[in-house]
Write a protein that holds these residues in place. Structure first.
Motif, mmCIF file in Angstrom:
data_model
loop_
_atom_site.group_PDB
_atom_site.id
_atom_site.type_symbol
_atom_site.label_atom_id
_atom_site.label_comp_id
_atom_site.label_asym_id
_atom_site.label_seq_id
_atom_site.Cartn_x
_atom_site.Cartn_y
_atom_site.Cartn_z
ATOM 1 N N ARG A 79 -0.252 7.724 10.480
ATOM 2 C CA ARG A 79 -0.938 6.995 9.413
ATOM 3 C C ARG A 79 -1.048 5.503 9.732
ATOM 4 O O ARG A 79 -2.094 4.879 9.511
ATOM 5 C CB ARG A 79 -0.211 7.211 8.084
ATOM 6 C CG ARG A 79 -0.417 8.607 7.482
ATOM 7 C CD ARG A 79 0.147 8.692 6.083
ATOM 8 N NE ARG A 79 1.598 8.755 6.093
ATOM 9 C CZ ARG A 79 2.301 9.882 6.165
ATOM 10 N NH1 ARG A 79 1.667 11.043 6.220
ATOM 11 N NH2 ARG A 79 3.621 9.858 6.155
ATOM 12 N N LEU A 123 2.645 2.380 2.506
ATOM 13 C CA LEU A 123 2.644 3.001 3.832
ATOM 14 C C LEU A 123 3.951 2.677 4.547
ATOM 15 O O LEU A 123 3.974 2.042 5.598
ATOM 16 C CB LEU A 123 1.446 2.502 4.645
ATOM 17 C CG LEU A 123 0.100 3.140 4.317
ATOM 18 C CD1 LEU A 123 -1.033 2.384 4.992
ATOM 19 C CD2 LEU A 123 0.072 4.600 4.742
ATOM 20 N N ALA A 145 -6.037 1.598 4.040
ATOM 21 C CA ALA A 145 -4.811 2.211 3.539
ATOM 22 C C ALA A 145 -5.108 3.524 2.831
ATOM 23 O O ALA A 145 -4.375 4.515 2.987
ATOM 24 C CB ALA A 145 -4.084 1.257 2.607
ATOM 25 N N TYR A 175 0.793 -1.230 0.000
ATOM 26 C CA TYR A 175 0.000 0.000 0.000
ATOM 27 C C TYR A 175 0.827 1.283 0.000
ATOM 28 O O TYR A 175 0.270 2.373 -0.042
ATOM 29 C CB TYR A 175 -0.934 0.019 1.229
ATOM 30 C CG TYR A 175 -1.776 -1.228 1.359
ATOM 31 C CD1 TYR A 175 -2.743 -1.545 0.415
ATOM 32 C CD2 TYR A 175 -1.591 -2.094 2.437
ATOM 33 C CE1 TYR A 175 -3.510 -2.693 0.538
ATOM 34 C CE2 TYR A 175 -2.360 -3.241 2.572
ATOM 35 C CZ TYR A 175 -3.316 -3.536 1.619
ATOM 36 O OH TYR A 175 -4.073 -4.674 1.741
ATOM 37 N N ASP A 181 4.341 9.372 9.780
ATOM 38 C CA ASP A 181 4.215 7.970 9.372
ATOM 39 C C ASP A 181 3.506 7.173 10.462
ATOM 40 O O ASP A 181 2.634 6.349 10.187
ATOM 41 C CB ASP A 181 5.598 7.352 9.143
ATOM 42 C CG ASP A 181 6.382 8.022 8.035
ATOM 43 O OD1 ASP A 181 5.757 8.512 7.080
ATOM 44 O OD2 ASP A 181 7.625 8.041 8.132
ATOM 45 N N LYS A 218 -3.491 6.963 4.139
ATOM 46 C CA LYS A 218 -2.564 7.733 3.308
ATOM 47 C C LYS A 218 -3.011 9.184 3.154
ATOM 48 O O LYS A 218 -2.187 10.073 2.920
ATOM 49 C CB LYS A 218 -2.420 7.071 1.940
ATOM 50 C CG LYS A 218 -1.641 5.763 1.996
ATOM 51 C CD LYS A 218 -1.622 5.037 0.669
ATOM 52 C CE LYS A 218 -0.700 5.696 -0.321
ATOM 53 N NZ LYS A 218 -0.538 4.877 -1.550
ATOM 54 N N SER A 219 -4.309 9.441 3.280
ATOM 55 C CA SER A 219 -4.811 10.811 3.159
ATOM 56 C C SER A 219 -4.804 11.548 4.489
ATOM 57 O O SER A 219 -5.116 12.739 4.549
ATOM 58 C CB SER A 219 -6.237 10.805 2.588
ATOM 59 O OG SER A 219 -7.137 10.178 3.486
ATOM 60 N N SER A 265 9.041 7.415 5.626
ATOM 61 C CA SER A 265 9.349 8.482 4.674
ATOM 62 C C SER A 265 10.717 9.103 4.909
ATOM 63 O O SER A 265 11.255 9.762 4.023
ATOM 64 C CB SER A 265 8.272 9.570 4.752
ATOM 65 O OG SER A 265 8.152 10.067 6.067
#
Length: 294
Positions: A53, A33, A71, A31, A50, A75-76, A36
């Motif tokens: 989320r 996720l 997911a 996904y 991160d 992510k949003s 970063s």
């Protein structure tokens, strides 16, 4: 910009949100996720955004949302979690989770029941839920999402879990609350596993409950509030179409008014500013403990 001290490894994030490290790698691969933050020559690490989320991802899947939909929502998500405010590290007992997963795929109901009874007796509902049951549900959900097979495994596991958790609420001697707490999935909500877990966790604290279960209409909820005068009412809504504010705005006015506690990803925080919205079993237990004076 996250500071170096705020960055977490895969293992550290797994402990904090209560999943196996392999589950995090699956979410990264499938996904996107993943972590970063990255510095040359070092492994990629997770920043507070991160973690926020991934925490949302875990909560949504545990609530019954499909991993793919969870997911997309995760992510949003905007925002982060202050790592210093997180005091509980969940230690996923991977050997037990793996054994239960194998037993579930083999439809070995007796092994699942025996293993879970032993774990609940040793660790208690909250810890078993966070460290064993939720990670197990995540693995089963991920497999079903990836292949489309195994829905019978998830259904069997859910029914076994409900049965085991119900055993914890059958006999509460000398409850601390004079009036039982109400637990209900509202509207047309059919998911109730989270209610069973909460009822069992409350029973360990000698807090008695009335379990109204799935598809509780406003009329039934209102009648129970009038007749039983509960100190708290916990309302579960997984889907937004069931999370109607009428379930806490249009209830009868009694004295004292019960503490309204909402759980599940269906509720909109915009509509729920005057009531308590919780995100996991520990938060729900804490809110209800305050309502009964513990």
């Amino acid at each position: 910009m996250a500071t170096k001290e705020e960055l977490l490894t895969v293992a550290a994030v797994a402990r904090r949100i209560g999943v196996a490290p392999a589950t995090l790698r699956t979410w990264d691969r499938r996904y996107g996720l993943g972590p970063s933050a990255h510095e040359s020559g070092e492994h990629r690490r997770y920043c507070p955004a991160d973690l926020a989320r991934l925490t949302l991802m875990r909560r949504l899947i545990t609530s019954g949302v499909s991993p793919c939909d969870a997911a997309a929502q995760a992510k949003s998500h905007k925002g982060s979690i202050n790592l210093e405010t997180i005091v509980t590290d969940y230690v996923v007992r991977e050997e037990l989770v793996t054994a239960l997963h194998k037993a579930a795929k083999g439809l070995d109901k007796k092994f699942i029941e025996a293993a879970l009874r032993k774990d609940l007796a040793q660790y208690g509902v909250e810890q078993s839920w966070s460290e064993v049951i939720v990670p197990l549900l995540l693995i089963v959900g991920n497999e079903w999402e990836a292949s489309g097979d195994g829905i019978e495994v998830e259904h069997l596991l859910t029914e076994v879990l409900k049965g085991i958790l119900r055993e914890h609420v059958e006999d509460i001697r000398k409850p601390v609350n004079a009036h039982p707490v109400l637990l209900a999935s509202v509207g047309e909500e059919v998911h109730s596993l989270a209610l069973h877990a909460l009822a069992a966790a409350l029973a360990e604290r000698k807090i008695e409950t009335y379990f109204l279960g799935a598809r509780t209409p406003l009329e039934a909820l209102s009648a129970m509030i009038t007749r039983s005068a509960p100190p708290a009412v916990f309302l579960w809504a997984q889907l937004s179409k069931n999370a109607d504010p009428k379930f806490f705005n249009d209830i009868p006015a009694i004295r004292p008014m019960p503490r309204m506690v909402l759980g599940g990803p269906g509720w909109s925080h915009v509509d729920c500013q005057d009531v308590s919205v919780v995100h996991d079993i520990s938060d729900a237990v804490a809110e209800i403990e305050r309502a009964v004076g513990l």
